[in-house]
Design a protein around this motif. Structure first.
Motif, PDB file in Angstrom:
ATOM      1  N   ALA A 109      11.597  44.150  13.934  1.00  0.00           N
ATOM      2  CA  ALA A 109      10.319  44.829  14.167  1.00  0.00           C
ATOM      3  C   ALA A 109      10.547  46.222  14.754  1.00  0.00           C
ATOM      4  N   LEU A 110      11.447  46.318  15.727  1.00  0.00           N
ATOM      5  CA  LEU A 110      11.739  47.615  16.335  1.00  0.00           C
ATOM      6  C   LEU A 110      12.362  48.576  15.335  1.00  0.00           C
ATOM      7  N   ALA A 111      13.208  48.055  14.438  1.00  0.00           N
ATOM      8  CA  ALA A 111      13.852  48.916  13.447  1.00  0.00           C
ATOM      9  C   ALA A 111      12.828  49.578  12.524  1.00  0.00           C
ATOM     10  N   VAL A 112      11.717  48.888  12.302  1.00  0.00           N
ATOM     11  CA  VAL A 112      10.664  49.453  11.450  1.00  0.00           C
ATOM     12  C   VAL A 112       9.803  50.444  12.218  1.00  0.00           C
ATOM     13  N   VAL A 113       9.479  50.124  13.459  1.00  0.00           N
ATOM     14  CA  VAL A 113       8.493  50.892  14.226  1.00  0.00           C
ATOM     15  C   VAL A 113       9.115  52.087  14.947  1.00  0.00           C
ATOM     16  N   LEU A 114      10.299  51.900  15.529  1.00  0.00           N
ATOM     17  CA  LEU A 114      10.859  52.921  16.414  1.00  0.00           C
ATOM     18  C   LEU A 114      11.084  54.285  15.759  1.00  0.00           C
ATOM     19  N   PRO A 115      11.579  54.367  14.515  1.00  0.00           N
ATOM     20  CA  PRO A 115      11.790  55.708  13.947  1.00  0.00           C
ATOM     21  C   PRO A 115      10.518  56.563  13.949  1.00  0.00           C
ATOM     22  N   TRP A 116       9.375  55.949  13.637  1.00  0.00           N
ATOM     23  CA  TRP A 116       8.138  56.728  13.637  1.00  0.00           C
ATOM     24  C   TRP A 116       7.701  57.063  15.058  1.00  0.00           C
ATOM     25  N   ALA A 117       7.928  56.147  15.998  1.00  0.00           N
ATOM     26  CA  ALA A 117       7.601  56.441  17.393  1.00  0.00           C
ATOM     27  C   ALA A 117       8.456  57.598  17.909  1.00  0.00           C
ATOM     28  N   VAL A 118       9.729  57.640  17.514  1.00  0.00           N
ATOM     29  CA  VAL A 118      10.600  58.750  17.903  1.00  0.00           C
ATOM     30  C   VAL A 118      10.104  60.047  17.282  1.00  0.00           C
ATOM     31  N   ARG A 119       9.729  59.996  16.008  1.00  0.00           N
ATOM     32  CA  ARG A 119       9.186  61.195  15.338  1.00  0.00           C
ATOM     33  C   ARG A 119       7.975  61.713  16.077  1.00  0.00           C
ATOM     34  N   ASN A 120       7.043  60.821  16.436  1.00  0.00           N
ATOM     35  CA  ASN A 120       5.838  61.250  17.136  1.00  0.00           C
ATOM     36  C   ASN A 120       6.151  61.784  18.527  1.00  0.00           C
ATOM     37  N   SER A 121       7.120  61.175  19.206  1.00  0.00           N
ATOM     38  CA  SER A 121       7.500  61.630  20.541  1.00  0.00           C
ATOM     39  C   SER A 121       8.081  63.032  20.496  1.00  0.00           C
ATOM     40  N   LEU A 122       8.915  63.284  19.501  1.00  0.00           N
ATOM     41  CA  LEU A 122       9.500  64.621  19.367  1.00  0.00           C
ATOM     42  C   LEU A 122       8.419  65.653  19.038  1.00  0.00           C
ATOM     43  N   ALA A 123       7.482  65.261  18.178  1.00  0.00           N
ATOM     44  CA  ALA A 123       6.423  66.193  17.797  1.00  0.00           C
ATOM     45  C   ALA A 123       5.473  66.462  18.964  1.00  0.00           C
ATOM     46  N   ALA A 124       5.213  65.448  19.785  1.00  0.00           N
ATOM     47  CA  ALA A 124       4.285  65.593  20.905  1.00  0.00           C
ATOM     48  C   ALA A 124       4.940  66.202  22.137  1.00  0.00           C
TER      49      ALA A 124
END
Length: 486
Positions: free
Chosen positions: A248-263
């Motif tokens: 589950a984390l492997a699917v979700v975390l990449p997008w969460a990292v992308r959003n964190s970097l953008a924010a």
């Protein structure tokens, strides 16, 4: 005269494949007829335009962006009417704005269809594809009932109830994440139930991956995923639960990292919490979705700035009147469990379907009200008499996390739609054999079921009283031209 022996069980019931195909067709026929009738219907509502913008950006290889100059120019009159921001084409960047507001699962699904169909026919293609997704809910409900150790008869009734659930027929017409999210959440729960009896870690990992995909479609599902991980660990141990969690984390975390970097700060798969809190606690609101307050944050096209501003304003609203914040909680529970007339009221009241006889309008309204009341009112007693405690606990976790996600923030009736296929097997368990009511799991379970029904009846009575003037206006001459806000 001697009677012939009863046929074996395998001959008394249709084969599994035939039952699944039959339920799929029962669900697909009304959806495809409705989609065919309104195949050329233009998009409406802000959510649909935003999903379309994001999907176009993905399919064109431009990243996850929205409010592109070309799109704003094509819908300038709409944006000028409903938006606080200046959305003149010359004022927005040609390639639009980087977006963090919505999770990417559903726009990515749309983009895949756009690449196949081409942009000119994209909305029609999506509607046809979504009829297939919507029709899949009926056989998935049948399979869920079997996983919950219910009879074939109960499973068939549950599948038919979901196949004929009227409001779900209309969802393939629009661009809404429910079209993808509900099937994904059902597959996720089916795999979780399977993982509880399957020694292979790959099954648990697959369940985790689908939970992650559902969370990328609707971020609130991640809360259920966390509790489901604990449920699975208790059932099968920490090794297989670890496979579930890591997938589950492997699917979700990449997008969460992308959003964190953008924010520029920690973020998850979407940053809509500030907006939802702002609308849910605005002094001119009522705890649910009210279009007036909802339009105010549209002055911000930068998602990070909007989230910061709306979150700060929401905290101010709560601090200024904490008593009101508490009083809004039962109101949101009423909206979440309320009757499902909002979409029809909006579209019919804005003359999308033309004028209908008052008897037809009354029949449609009753057809939208009765199925939800029947399923939600019966399901607590099915849970009280269900023989499979672990399965019931997993479904209760889903119901509980739905309440936790919406009641403190923002609620409306469409948010309970994803629960319908999960409650239907328990309702059908009672409908198929009313005698089970004499065999509750425990006296306490039966008392809790009665209390749940009492609360629901009270909430439904309040909601019907609240909506009565609007429904009466719809039934009157000219009801299709009320120009009601969403």
């Amino acid at each position: 005269m001697t009677s012939s022996p009863a046929p074996p069980e395998s001959h008394r019931h249709p084969p599994l494949r035939r039952a699944l195909v039959g339920l799929f067709l029962l669900a697909w026929i009304p959806r495809i007829v409705l989609a065919g009738t309104y195949l050329g219907l233009p998009l409406g509502l802000d959510d649909m335009y935003q999903y379309d913008m994001l999907a176009l950006s993905i399919s064109r290889g431009d990243g996850y962006r929205w409010y592109q100059r070309e799109y704003v120019e094509g819908l300038r009159s709409y944006f000028d009417r409903y938006y606080e921001a200046d959305l003149s084409p010359e004022e927005v960047p040609e390639d639009g704005y980087l977006s963090l507001f919505r999770p990417p699962g559903y726009p990515a699904f749309l983009a895949g269809i756009y690449l196949i169909s081409g942009e000119a026919r994209r909305i029609a293609a999506v509607r046809l594809a979504q009829t297939l997704l919507g029709a899949s809910l009926a056989p998935l409900t049948f399979l869920l009932a079997r996983r919950l150790r219910m009879t074939t008869r109960a499973g068939a009734i549950a599948g038919a109830a979901v196949a004929l659930y009227p409001i779900l027929w209309a969802y393939p017409l629009g661009l809404g994440s429910e079209n993808l999210f509900i099937p994904l959440s059902m597959v996720a729960v089916l795999l979780l139930l399977r993982s509880a009896n399957d020694p292979r870690w790959t099954t648990a990992a697959l369940a985790g991956a689908v939970v992650g995909a559902a969370a990328l479609t609707r971020g609130v599902f991640s809360l259920f995923g966390a509790f489901a991980w604990l449920w699975l660990a208790r059932r099968v141990g920490w090794n297989r639960a670890a496979a579930f969690g890591l997938a589950a984390l492997a699917v979700v975390l990449p997008w969460a990292v992308r959003n964190s970097l953008a924010a520029g700060r920690p973020a998850f798969v979407e940053n809509s919490i500030g907006y939802n809190l702002f609308v849910g606690y605005h002094p001119e609101g009522n705890g649910g979705f009210v279009s007036g307050p909802a339009l105010i944050p549209t002055r911000f096209l930068d998602d990070v700035e909007r989230d910061r501003w709306t979150f700060e304003r929401a905290l101010e609203f709560i601090r200024q009147d904490p008593g009101r914040a508490v009083r809004l909680l039962p109101l949101r529970l009423g909206y979440l469990s309320g009757i499902e007339t909002r979409e029809f009221t909006f579209f019919y009241g804005n003359n999308v379907f033309g004028a209908l006889p008052s008897t037809a309008v009354a029949a449609i309204v009753l057809g939208l009200i009765i199925p939800w009341i029947a399923i939600a009112g019966s399901a607590p007693f099915g849970m009280a008499t269900s023989p499979f405690a672990a399965g019931r606990n997993l479904i209760l976790l889903l119901v509980g996390t739905t309440l936790i996600a919406y009641v403190p923030v923002l609620a409306e009736p469409r948010f309970h739609l994803p629960l319908v296929p999960f409650l239907a097997p328990y309702a059908a368990w009672v409908w198929a054999d009313p005698g089970v009511l004499r065999r509750p799991v425990s006296r306490r379970a039966f008392v809790l079921a009665c209390l749940a029904l009492g609360v629901l009846v009270g909430l439904w009575a309040w909601d019907l009283h609240r909506q009565a003037p609007q429904i009466t206006a719809l039934l009157s001459p000219g009801g299709n031209r009320l120009r009601l806000p969403y």
